[in-house]
Design a protein around this motif. Structure first.
Motif, PDB file in Angstrom:
ATOM      1  N   GLY A   1       0.824  -1.206   0.000  1.00 11.91           N
ATOM      2  CA  GLY A   1       0.000   0.000   0.000  1.00 11.91           C
ATOM      3  C   GLY A   1       0.857   1.254   0.000  1.00 11.91           C
ATOM      4  O   GLY A   1       0.587   2.219  -0.736  1.00 11.91           O
ATOM      5  N   ARG A   2       1.905   1.238   0.827  1.00  8.81           N
ATOM      6  CA  ARG A   2       2.803   2.401   0.902  1.00  8.81           C
ATOM      7  C   ARG A   2       3.521   2.625  -0.431  1.00  8.81           C
ATOM      8  O   ARG A   2       3.599   3.757  -0.932  1.00  8.81           O
ATOM      9  N   LEU A   3       4.032   1.532  -1.039  1.00  8.38           N
ATOM     10  CA  LEU A   3       4.763   1.656  -2.299  1.00  8.38           C
ATOM     11  C   LEU A   3       3.859   2.122  -3.435  1.00  8.38           C
ATOM     12  O   LEU A   3       4.261   2.963  -4.259  1.00  8.38           O
ATOM     13  N   LEU A   4       2.641   1.605  -3.480  1.00  7.83           N
ATOM     14  CA  LEU A   4       1.736   1.976  -4.566  1.00  7.83           C
ATOM     15  C   LEU A   4       1.261   3.419  -4.447  1.00  7.83           C
ATOM     16  O   LEU A   4       1.055   4.106  -5.453  1.00  7.83           O
ATOM     17  N   ARG A   5       1.095   3.865  -3.219  1.00 11.45           N
ATOM     18  CA  ARG A   5       0.652   5.256  -3.032  1.00 11.45           C
ATOM     19  C   ARG A   5       1.705   6.261  -3.484  1.00 11.45           C
ATOM     20  O   ARG A   5       1.380   7.375  -3.897  1.00 11.45           O
ATOM     21  N   SER A   6       2.965   5.853  -3.409  1.00  6.47           N
ATOM     22  CA  SER A   6       4.049   6.755  -3.804  1.00  6.47           C
ATOM     23  C   SER A   6       4.667   6.366  -5.150  1.00  6.47           C
ATOM     24  O   SER A   6       5.759   6.816  -5.494  1.00  6.47           O
ATOM     25  N   ALA A   7       3.969   5.524  -5.909  1.00  6.87           N
ATOM     26  CA  ALA A   7       4.534   4.983  -7.145  1.00  6.87           C
ATOM     27  C   ALA A   7       4.669   6.013  -8.256  1.00  6.87           C
ATOM     28  O   ALA A   7       5.551   5.909  -9.106  1.00  6.87           O
ATOM     29  N   GLY A   8       3.799   6.995  -8.286  1.00  5.56           N
ATOM     30  CA  GLY A   8       3.829   7.966  -9.372  1.00  5.56           C
ATOM     31  C   GLY A   8       3.535   7.298 -10.701  1.00  5.56           C
ATOM     32  O   GLY A   8       2.526   6.609 -10.862  1.00  5.56           O
ATOM     33  N   SER A   9       4.447   7.448 -11.653  1.00  2.84           N
ATOM     34  CA  SER A   9       4.257   6.848 -12.981  1.00  2.84           C
ATOM     35  C   SER A   9       4.845   5.446 -13.084  1.00  2.84           C
ATOM     36  O   SER A   9       4.794   4.810 -14.138  1.00  2.84           O
TER      37      SER A   9
ATOM     38  N   HIS B   1      11.170 -19.140  -1.299  1.00  2.00           N
ATOM     39  CA  HIS B   1      11.345 -17.833  -0.658  1.00  2.00           C
ATOM     40  C   HIS B   1      12.653 -17.191  -1.099  1.00  2.00           C
ATOM     41  O   HIS B   1      12.678 -15.991  -1.466  1.00  2.00           O
ATOM     42  N   TRP B   2      13.754 -17.947  -1.113  1.00  2.00           N
ATOM     43  CA  TRP B   2      15.048 -17.374  -1.461  1.00  2.00           C
ATOM     44  C   TRP B   2      15.151 -17.083  -2.952  1.00  2.00           C
ATOM     45  O   TRP B   2      15.843 -16.139  -3.361  1.00  2.00           O
ATOM     46  N   VAL B   3      14.474 -17.846  -3.774  1.00  2.00           N
ATOM     47  CA  VAL B   3      14.420 -17.515  -5.207  1.00  2.00           C
ATOM     48  C   VAL B   3      13.755 -16.158  -5.398  1.00  2.00           C
ATOM     49  O   VAL B   3      14.245 -15.287  -6.136  1.00  2.00           O
ATOM     50  N   PHE B   4      12.635 -15.958  -4.716  1.00  2.00           N
ATOM     51  CA  PHE B   4      11.924 -14.682  -4.829  1.00  2.00           C
ATOM     52  C   PHE B   4      12.766 -13.531  -4.276  1.00  2.00           C
ATOM     53  O   PHE B   4      12.745 -12.421  -4.824  1.00  2.00           O
ATOM     54  N   MET B   5      13.492 -13.786  -3.202  1.00  2.00           N
ATOM     55  CA  MET B   5      14.348 -12.741  -2.632  1.00  2.00           C
ATOM     56  C   MET B   5      15.429 -12.327  -3.636  1.00  2.00           C
ATOM     57  O   MET B   5      15.766 -11.140  -3.750  1.00  2.00           O
ATOM     58  N   ARG B   6      15.970 -13.298  -4.369  1.00  2.00           N
ATOM     59  CA  ARG B   6      17.006 -12.979  -5.365  1.00  2.00           C
ATOM     60  C   ARG B   6      16.446 -12.169  -6.530  1.00  2.00           C
ATOM     61  O   ARG B   6      17.170 -11.427  -7.186  1.00  2.00           O
ATOM     62  N   HIS B   7      15.153 -12.347  -6.788  1.00  2.00           N
ATOM     63  CA  HIS B   7      14.559 -11.711  -7.968  1.00  2.00           C
ATOM     64  C   HIS B   7      13.766 -10.453  -7.638  1.00  2.00           C
ATOM     65  O   HIS B   7      13.119  -9.891  -8.520  1.00  2.00           O
ATOM     66  N   THR B   8      13.761 -10.030  -6.391  1.00  2.00           N
ATOM     67  CA  THR B   8      13.101  -8.768  -6.037  1.00  2.00           C
ATOM     68  C   THR B   8      14.160  -7.716  -5.712  1.00  2.00           C
ATOM     69  O   THR B   8      15.174  -8.013  -5.069  1.00  2.00           O
ATOM     70  N   GLU B   9      13.898  -6.519  -6.167  1.00  2.00           N
ATOM     71  CA  GLU B   9      14.849  -5.420  -5.986  1.00  2.00           C
ATOM     72  C   GLU B   9      14.288  -4.423  -4.962  1.00  2.00           C
ATOM     73  O   GLU B   9      13.210  -4.625  -4.408  1.00  2.00           O
ATOM     74  N   LYS B  10      15.024  -3.344  -4.756  1.00  2.00           N
ATOM     75  CA  LYS B  10      14.562  -2.309  -3.841  1.00  2.00           C
ATOM     76  C   LYS B  10      13.237  -1.735  -4.363  1.00  2.00           C
ATOM     77  O   LYS B  10      13.086  -1.462  -5.544  1.00  2.00           O
ATOM     78  N   GLY B  11      12.285  -1.584  -3.462  1.00  2.00           N
ATOM     79  CA  GLY B  11      10.972  -1.092  -3.877  1.00  2.00           C
ATOM     80  C   GLY B  11      10.059  -2.189  -4.384  1.00  2.00           C
ATOM     81  O   GLY B  11       9.006  -1.908  -4.968  1.00  2.00           O
ATOM     82  N   GLU B  12      10.458  -3.460  -4.159  1.00  2.00           N
ATOM     83  CA  GLU B  12       9.622  -4.607  -4.542  1.00  2.00           C
ATOM     84  C   GLU B  12       9.459  -5.520  -3.330  1.00  2.00           C
ATOM     85  O   GLU B  12      10.228  -5.421  -2.361  1.00  2.00           O
ATOM     86  N   LEU B  13       8.503  -6.423  -3.391  1.00  2.00           N
ATOM     87  CA  LEU B  13       8.176  -7.241  -2.221  1.00  2.00           C
ATOM     88  C   LEU B  13       7.940  -8.702  -2.590  1.00  2.00           C
ATOM     89  O   LEU B  13       7.527  -9.021  -3.716  1.00  2.00           O
ATOM     90  N   SER B  14       8.181  -9.563  -1.620  1.00  2.00           N
ATOM     91  CA  SER B  14       7.730 -10.957  -1.702  1.00  2.00           C
ATOM     92  C   SER B  14       7.276 -11.373  -0.315  1.00  2.00           C
ATOM     93  O   SER B  14       7.808 -10.884   0.688  1.00  2.00           O
ATOM     94  N   ALA B  15       6.292 -12.264  -0.234  1.00  2.00           N
ATOM     95  CA  ALA B  15       5.773 -12.712   1.061  1.00  2.00           C
ATOM     96  C   ALA B  15       5.174 -14.098   0.928  1.00  2.00           C
ATOM     97  O   ALA B  15       4.621 -14.453  -0.123  1.00  2.00           O
TER      98      ALA B  15
END
Length: 481
Positions: free
Chosen positions: A59-67, A100-114
């Motif tokens: 929610g926080r990331l999407l609210r500040s996503a801009g374009s 979980h660790w595969v997803f962690m390797r493929h997510t960058e700053k400003g992205e999420l996995s859970a």
């Protein structure tokens, strides 16, 4: 006086000690609060983020996503239950850690996995366009394929993704986006050979339609919008009437007849299939009573019984009483249960089926060969009829191997004293093969499509004549309910 002087000396010390204790308690509370907050956001299985944290952070990331473009992705592993059953729950947990660790390797700053529960995960990925997003999913799939080994043996996962591209991200409801991603996941679609489905307007329209269907079930039954069609079964040897299968249709208006594949899955998902089961059973009993009153000789009719109702141990007595109310003999009613119902709760289902046979009903395993297919099931389940799925007949085109499989299954069923019925017969070649292996009966468009009640009733012989099904069913129609 000495006592007062002692108090004066100790007072500053006591005050300092009290302040120290207070500060220590406050610090402990803050530490405890932080720990509790961290625990409430941590998944106990993977040690990563849980759904609660995902929803808040997304929610926080999407609210500040801009374009910036984002997509919410729902993920699961097809057949994960089998991993737990074959390799054990400890190894199942290892798989979840690996994912979980595969997803962690493929997510960058400003992205999420859970990790949400079981084999269900959520991702929030940014992307420039769909092509880039598909490439990222492709890379994740490739990484997942190289992740899991059990006892030195490589195990290839079968991943599936449901993708919801976030529209106007700044105002998006994250939970609604997650729901849409899950809906896309459940469609089982693929996109450009990738195991992912994108939520789109077609899925949305379908979702609304299904919800409206589920909401309309009770009024539709009151208005008798559901009609029962009958697909005749024929004796393979004599090609004479053997029985019928009752199939429900939904007449939403005089010009529209909705086939079961359009609404049955939604009723099964919502549990409303139980009401429809009972409605169809009552209608079949009513129709059989009508045929008997008209002086016709009814052939046995098979009626589908959902897994929900099969697990209801009161259904045997309820159906027995319903049939007795119409004066319909038990042997004229066969209850069909799809083989997929036995994938879970096998012993409970077998006990439930025994109650139905004790109540006088005959039982059939429907769609055998389409899904679960366990030969042990044939031994365990107290069914009198085995219906071979149409896929078996399609396998005849593969040559001697396909014919050998069908012949072996039919032969085994007959040795277990089960009547074998083939579904989906469409050609004379298929019928001739069924004659060679002495299959008892068949149904399909070669003989007849499902037809309205009055059209099927016209096929029934007069009461003084005996239909060909009598030899196969052992005159069970004479047994009273």
């Amino acid at each position: 006086m000495k006592f007062n002087r002692s108090l004066n000396v100790l007072s500053p010390l006591l005050t300092a000690a009290g302040l120290f204790a207070l500060l220590t308690a406050q610090k402990s509370r803050k530490v405890l609060t932080r720990r509790l907050e961290a625990a409430s956001n941590e998944d106990p299985v993977t040690g990563g983020a849980n759904e609660r944290k995902f929803l808040a952070e997304a929610g926080r990331l999407l609210r500040s996503a801009g374009s910036k473009n984002y997509a919410v992705i729902a993920f699961h592993v097809r057949g994960f239950r089998g991993i737990n059953e074959v390799f054990g729950y400890r190894n199942g947990t290892r798989v979840l850690h690996g994912i979980h660790w595969v997803f962690m390797r493929h997510t960058e700053k400003g992205e999420l996995s859970a990790h949400v529960y079981a084999d269900r995960f959520l991702l929030l990925l940014s992307f420039q366009d769909r092509e880039e997003l598909c490439l990222r999913i492709k890379n994740i799939c490739a990484d997942l394929k190289n992740t899991i080994e059990f006892y030195g043996i490589h195990y290839e996962l079968s991943p599936a993704f449901g993708v919801c591209e976030c529209p106007e991200a700044g105002t998006a409801d994250v939970r609604e986006l997650v729901n849409r991603a899950v809906i896309a996941l459940k469609t089982g679609r693929t996109y450009e050979k990738l195991p992912c489905a994108f939520y789109d307007e077609q899925i949305r329209t379908r979702q609304i339609t299904l919800k409206n269907m589920a909401d309309r079930l009770s009024p539709a039954m009151q208005n008798r919008e559901f009609v029962v069609y009958y697909q005749p079964k024929y004796s393979v040897a004599e090609e004479t009437l053997f029985g019928a299968e009752a199939l429900v249709r939904w007449r939403t208006n005089p010009q529209t007849l909705v086939p079961p594949g359009e609404f049955i899955p939604e009723f099964e998902r919502t549990g409303k299939i139980a009401e429809l089961d009972r409605y169809v059973f009552r209608q079949v009993c009513s129709d059989i009573r009508k045929w008997m009153d008209e002086g016709r000789e009814p052939a046995p009719v098979s009626v589908n019984l959902s897994r929900v109702n099969l697990l209801d141990f009161s259904i045997a007595e309820e159906y027995r009483a319903q049939a007795a109310k119409f004066g319909v003999p038990a042997g004229l009613l066969e209850l069909e249960v799809t083989e997929s119902a036995f994938a879970q709760d096998g012993p409970a289902l077998e006990a439930a089926m025994k109650k139905l046979t004790d109540a006088g009903f005959s039982l059939s395993i429907d769609d055998f060969g389409s899904d679960y297919s366990s030969l042990k099931m044939l031994y365990d389940v107290p069914a009198q009829t085995l219906k071979l799925d149409r896929e078996f007949l399609n396998g005849l085109n593969s040559g001697e191997r396909g014919r050998a499989v069908v012949s072996a299954v039919a032969g085994l069923a007959k040795k277990l004293h089960m009547t074998v019925v083939a579904e989906g017969v469409e050609t004379e070649e298929q019928l001739e093969f069924l004659k060679k292996i002495r299959c008892a009966a068949a149904q399909g468009y070669y003989f007849s499509p499902p037809v309205p009640e009055e059209q099927y009733a016209a096929l029934l012989p007069a009461a003084e004549k005996r239909a060909a099904h009598a030899d196969f069913y052992g005159n069970r129609e004479n047994s009273a309910v």
